[in-house]
Write a protein that holds these residues in place. Structure first.
Motif, PDB file in Angstrom:
ATOM      1  N   SER A 140      17.379   8.594  -7.540  1.00 26.50           N
ATOM      2  CA  SER A 140      18.129   8.084  -8.598  1.00 26.50           C
ATOM      3  C   SER A 140      18.085   6.949  -9.386  1.00 26.50           C
ATOM      4  O   SER A 140      17.950   5.915  -8.325  1.00 26.50           O
ATOM      5  CB  SER A 140      19.542   8.682  -8.434  1.00 26.50           C
ATOM      6  N   GLY A 141      17.982   6.813 -10.669  1.00 24.48           N
ATOM      7  CA  GLY A 141      17.776   5.505 -11.294  1.00 24.48           C
ATOM      8  C   GLY A 141      16.387   5.002 -11.487  1.00 24.48           C
ATOM      9  O   GLY A 141      16.166   4.098 -12.140  1.00 24.48           O
ATOM     10  N   PHE A 142      15.606   6.041 -10.822  1.00 22.75           N
ATOM     11  CA  PHE A 142      13.880   5.424 -11.010  1.00 22.75           C
ATOM     12  C   PHE A 142      13.358   6.566 -12.039  1.00 22.75           C
ATOM     13  O   PHE A 142      14.156   7.682 -12.201  1.00 22.75           O
ATOM     14  CB  PHE A 142      13.179   5.353  -9.919  1.00 22.75           C
ATOM     15  N   GLY A 143      12.148   6.307 -12.443  1.00 20.39           N
ATOM     16  CA  GLY A 143      11.500   7.632 -13.306  1.00 20.39           C
ATOM     17  C   GLY A 143      10.115   7.292 -13.309  1.00 20.39           C
ATOM     18  O   GLY A 143       9.437   6.326 -12.790  1.00 20.39           O
ATOM     19  N   ALA A 144       9.277   8.069 -14.129  1.00 20.58           N
ATOM     20  CA  ALA A 144       7.875   7.860 -14.481  1.00 20.58           C
ATOM     21  C   ALA A 144       7.537   6.422 -14.733  1.00 20.58           C
ATOM     22  O   ALA A 144       6.460   6.003 -14.531  1.00 20.58           O
ATOM     23  CB  ALA A 144       7.334   9.085 -15.270  1.00 20.58           C
ATOM     24  N   LYS A 145       8.581   5.953 -15.714  1.00 20.67           N
ATOM     25  CA  LYS A 145       8.088   4.547 -16.493  1.00 20.67           C
ATOM     26  C   LYS A 145       8.349   3.588 -15.259  1.00 20.67           C
ATOM     27  O   LYS A 145       7.503   2.795 -15.175  1.00 20.67           O
ATOM     28  CB  LYS A 145       9.153   4.375 -17.462  1.00 20.67           C
ATOM     29  N   GLY A 181       4.026  10.553  -6.932  1.00 19.85           N
ATOM     30  CA  GLY A 181       5.133  10.757  -7.908  1.00 19.85           C
ATOM     31  C   GLY A 181       6.551  10.840  -6.903  1.00 19.85           C
ATOM     32  O   GLY A 181       7.556  11.503  -7.574  1.00 19.85           O
ATOM     33  N   ARG A 182       6.581  10.313  -6.103  1.00 20.46           N
ATOM     34  CA  ARG A 182       7.738  10.223  -5.097  1.00 20.46           C
ATOM     35  C   ARG A 182       8.871   9.247  -5.453  1.00 20.46           C
ATOM     36  O   ARG A 182      10.088   9.521  -5.029  1.00 20.46           O
ATOM     37  CB  ARG A 182       7.193   9.955  -3.582  1.00 20.46           C
ATOM     38  N   VAL A 183       8.404   8.241  -6.187  1.00 16.26           N
ATOM     39  CA  VAL A 183       9.391   7.180  -6.576  1.00 16.26           C
ATOM     40  C   VAL A 183      10.174   7.700  -7.555  1.00 16.26           C
ATOM     41  O   VAL A 183      11.474   7.308  -7.643  1.00 16.26           O
ATOM     42  CB  VAL A 183       8.725   6.004  -7.028  1.00 16.26           C
ATOM     43  N   ARG A 184       9.877   8.545  -8.740  1.00 19.41           N
ATOM     44  CA  ARG A 184      10.673   8.900  -9.706  1.00 19.41           C
ATOM     45  C   ARG A 184      11.582   9.976  -9.205  1.00 19.41           C
ATOM     46  O   ARG A 184      12.535  10.312  -9.988  1.00 19.41           O
ATOM     47  CB  ARG A 184       9.553   9.839 -10.744  1.00 19.41           C
ATOM     48  N   GLN A 185      11.526  10.111  -7.937  1.00 19.55           N
ATOM     49  CA  GLN A 185      12.718  11.427  -7.490  1.00 19.55           C
ATOM     50  C   GLN A 185      13.915  10.598  -7.131  1.00 19.55           C
ATOM     51  O   GLN A 185      14.880  11.278  -6.935  1.00 19.55           O
ATOM     52  CB  GLN A 185      12.107  12.134  -6.148  1.00 19.55           C
ATOM     53  N   GLU A 191       0.802  -1.281  -0.042  1.00 22.16           N
ATOM     54  CA  GLU A 191      -0.184  -0.041   0.279  1.00 22.16           C
ATOM     55  C   GLU A 191       0.625   1.189  -0.102  1.00 22.16           C
ATOM     56  O   GLU A 191       0.606   2.184  -0.768  1.00 22.16           O
ATOM     57  CB  GLU A 191      -0.814  -0.114   1.197  1.00 22.16           C
ATOM     58  N   GLU A 192       1.879   1.262   0.651  1.00 20.72           N
ATOM     59  CA  GLU A 192       2.855   2.329   0.685  1.00 20.72           C
ATOM     60  C   GLU A 192       3.617   2.738  -0.573  1.00 20.72           C
ATOM     61  O   GLU A 192       3.745   3.746  -1.093  1.00 20.72           O
ATOM     62  CB  GLU A 192       3.927   2.299   1.841  1.00 20.72           C
ATOM     63  N   LEU A 193       3.993   1.316  -1.103  1.00 24.32           N
ATOM     64  CA  LEU A 193       4.299   1.627  -2.640  1.00 24.32           C
ATOM     65  C   LEU A 193       3.644   2.232  -3.335  1.00 24.32           C
ATOM     66  O   LEU A 193       3.916   3.318  -4.290  1.00 24.32           O
ATOM     67  CB  LEU A 193       5.110   0.221  -2.930  1.00 24.32           C
ATOM     68  N   GLU A 194       2.305   1.735  -3.572  1.00 22.82           N
ATOM     69  CA  GLU A 194       1.411   2.507  -4.520  1.00 22.82           C
ATOM     70  C   GLU A 194       1.071   3.693  -4.346  1.00 22.82           C
ATOM     71  O   GLU A 194       1.037   4.642  -5.175  1.00 22.82           O
ATOM     72  CB  GLU A 194       0.026   1.548  -4.001  1.00 22.82           C
ATOM     73  N   ARG A 195       1.057   4.336  -3.129  1.00 27.00           N
ATOM     74  CA  ARG A 195       0.900   5.600  -2.778  1.00 27.00           C
ATOM     75  C   ARG A 195       1.967   6.403  -2.988  1.00 27.00           C
ATOM     76  O   ARG A 195       1.871   7.513  -3.528  1.00 27.00           O
ATOM     77  CB  ARG A 195       0.447   5.902  -1.059  1.00 27.00           C
ATOM     78  N   ALA A 196       3.089   6.020  -2.874  1.00 21.18           N
ATOM     79  CA  ALA A 196       4.615   6.679  -3.219  1.00 21.18           C
ATOM     80  C   ALA A 196       4.454   6.806  -4.841  1.00 21.18           C
ATOM     81  O   ALA A 196       5.079   7.864  -5.163  1.00 21.18           O
ATOM     82  CB  ALA A 196       5.661   6.056  -2.737  1.00 21.18           C
ATOM     83  N   CYS A 197       4.029   5.878  -5.444  1.00 16.99           N
ATOM     84  CA  CYS A 197       4.082   6.055  -6.961  1.00 16.99           C
ATOM     85  C   CYS A 197       2.925   6.976  -7.321  1.00 16.99           C
ATOM     86  O   CYS A 197       3.548   7.615  -8.134  1.00 16.99           O
ATOM     87  CB  CYS A 197       3.705   4.655  -7.636  1.00 16.99           C
ATOM     88  N   ARG A 198       1.764   6.852  -6.842  1.00 18.86           N
ATOM     89  CA  ARG A 198       0.808   7.838  -7.337  1.00 18.86           C
ATOM     90  C   ARG A 198       1.268   9.331  -6.978  1.00 18.86           C
ATOM     91  O   ARG A 198       0.662  10.221  -7.755  1.00 18.86           O
ATOM     92  CB  ARG A 198      -0.586   7.391  -6.666  1.00 18.86           C
TER      93      ARG A 198
END
Length: 585
Positions: free
Chosen positions: A142-147, A136-140, A127-134
């Protein structure tokens, strides 16, 4: 196994293997060295591939005789098997949030990514990962992005669907095959194939993956989006279309790529995840990065991969058929040239075993069943009605059975090219005795013995019941040996290692039942049977003429258990098949 699950006190080898894999994942989250991690993975493979359970090895102190199992691992396995707990695992789990290990089960989310998500974003569960993705925090990172965020959200959806009740392969495959044919006929398609668990012929399926190659993706994606039976288009982009079907609430995902990427994409989306991770790790050791977008060397140059076999050749391995891609020893065998290259195929099967007609609980007459078998190119069909004790299924009294023989003779005279064999599916009674007297069974060409009632016996009682049946010199085939019905009835408790050992000793064949709701025995037991030299038959368990096609599912299960053509008796012509059944060791 999720971190908050209590290890059962009756610990079988599958549980031990999973615990060892969990330790490997937790060590990777710690940043532990590759050597220790691989030691646990190799031990898990060794345990999972054993032909017997671990209890005797532990009791006799013989664990260290297994390759790759040293004193430290042997001590941990012994503790787990004897106590149902493992202190070392509990210590590791205490260092991480309860939901962290579950994150590693998401597609394309390995331990290194999970460790970074936890340490840098305090993500400790789905659930926390889903929230972080929605948000836009995961893309911040390094090595991660919108994709990356989009792929994680897609993976979460796939994981959640998979945790629900999965659908039977036999229900999904016809629908998936029809959609595949529609995709193949779309403008510009060069190649197309089913992927995922359907292509691996897993016994249950969460959704359908189709991979296609074409110069332009648009027309191919439209072919799926506009297909009959589509209830909703869930998403449609430049290279992917996802739909939900009206029938069965089934999701279908289609990906369209350039043909140069078809083989690697097909391999990637066929899975399993465990198999693909091992393959990528082997590639990494050789300076190769393997993904759905191809194989690249460390300097960025792309390696030409036209077929999946090219991918394995790059790693000096035999080609691994889709049904074997579960990371249960296929890598070790393929690297050593020991992988079977003559796995059973449907074309190898000459006769269909286990069929019922209107004489008991079937829907079609003997002649209708014979003509349906003839149309499929089969050379013989075993007529095995229920015996007298199976009153609920129209079981035959001895006089009825003998009258049926007369009709079989008439049908054999009237329908050329296919032979009906006189047989019975005799009930194995609670004592282990067979329902008919030996004097009756001795007159039959095929005798299958099955359990249909009193599934509630305990493990000792059920094991004794089956062993007694196997000792009867008239029993030729043990039918659906664990009695399971997928998604509706658990297998009855039985020590299958003892049953298979007795079957090998007595020369009784064991049925690989192709009825989609059964697929009994499962692939794990097929593999054990093959290692023990147990003779097999693949069956359709047909109660109507359409069920003859269940043979394909029996073949798939046999292949998943590494069965070769020579392991299966009904690859023989009719006369030799009957003779082989009568040859008790």
């Amino acid at each position: 196994m999720t971190p908050d699950v209590t290890i059962p006190t009756a610990v079988d080898k599958a549980t031990v293997a999973q615990v060892l894999r969990d330790i490997s994942l937790l060590l990777q989250l710690q940043g532990e060295s590759g050597f220790r991690v691989r030691a646990y993975d190799m031990a898990a493979d060794r345990v999972a591939g054993l032909p017997q359970e671990l209890g005797p090895l532990v009791a006799e102190g013989r664990l260290e005789s297994l390759p790759g199992i040293g004193p430290a691992l042997a001590e941990k396995i012994s503790e787990l098997v004897t106590t149902g707990r493992l202190g070392y695992l509990e210590e590791l789990r205490a260092q991480f949030p309860p939901g962290l290990l579950e994150l590693t089960q998401l597609p394309d989310v390995g331990p290194k990514k999970v460790a970074r998500l936890w340490r840098e974003l305090q993500v400790s569960g789905i659930e926390e990962l889903e929230r972080a993705c929605r948000e836009g925090r995961v893309r911040q990172l390094s090595g991660f992005g919108a994709k990356s965020e989009a792929k994680m959200l897609e993976g979460i959806a796939v994981y959640r669907r998979a945790r629900g009740e999965r659908k039977l392969l036999g229900e999904v495959l016809p629908v998936a095959t029809a959609l595949l044919e529609r995709v193949k006929s779309a403008p510009g398609v060069v190649r197309a194939s089913l992927g995922g668990s359907v292509r691996r012929q897993a016994e249950t399926v969460a959704d359908v993956d189709i991979i296609a190659s074409a110069p332009e993706a648009g027309p191919v994606l439209d072919a799926l989006a506009n297909a009959p039976g589509v209830a909703a288009v869930l998403g449609k982009g430049d290279s992917k279309c996802s739909v939900r079907l009206e029938a069965g609430d089934l999701q279908v995902d289609l990906r369209v790529l350039p043909d140069e990427d078809f083989a690697t994409a097909l391999h990637h989306f066929t899975g399993s995840k465990a198999h693909h991770i091992r393959l990528r790790n082997l590639g990494h050791e050789r300076g190769l990065k393997i993904s759905e977008w191809g194989v690249h060397r460390d300097d960025g140059t792309k390696v030409r991969v036209t077929e999946e076999s090219d991918l394995y050749a790059l790693l000096d391995m035999q080609y691994v058929p889709p049904e074997l891609r579960e990371d249960t020893g296929e890598f070790e065998a393929a690297r050593e040239g020991r992988l079977p290259e003559d796995l059973l195929t449907l074309e190898d099967v000459q006769g269909a075993v286990h069929a019922h007609s209107t004489w008991s609980d079937g829907r079609n007459s003997l002649e209708e069943m014979a003509r349906a078998a003839q149309a499929l190119g089969l050379k013989y069909l075993t007529v095995t009605e229920h015996s007298e004790a199976a009153i609920y299924a129209g079981g035959l009294k001895v006089d009825d059975l003998k009258r049926q023989w007369e009709e079989i003779d008439r049908v054999n005279a009237d329908v050329p090219g296919v032979r009906l064999l006189k047989g019975i599916e005799v009930d194995i009674l609670e004592s282990g005795a067979l329902d008919y007297a030996d004097s009756v069974l001795e007159q039959l060409e095929v005798v299958i013995g099955s359990i249909h009632v009193r599934h509630g016996m305990d493990e000792d009682q059920m094991t004794r019941r089956l062993l007694a049946a196997l000792d009867n010199p008239c029993l030729q085939i043990l039918g659906h040996p664990t009695g399971r019905l997928i998604n509706s009835r658990e297998p009855y408790p039985v020590r299958m290692d003892e049953v298979l050992a007795r079957a090998a000793e007595r020369g009784v064949a064991v049925e690989v039942n192709g009825k989609p709701a059964r697929l009994d025995i499962k692939a794990e037991y097929v593999r054990q049977a093959v290692k023990r030299g147990v003779r097999l038959v693949v069956s359709c368990d047909a109660h109507q003429k359409e069920d003859l096609r269940n043979l394909a599912f029996a073949v798939a299960t046999a292949r998943r258990g590494w069965a070769r053509k020579g392991d299966v008796l009904n690859t023989l012509p009719a006369d030799r098949f009957v003779t082989a059944l009568r040859e008790r060791r």
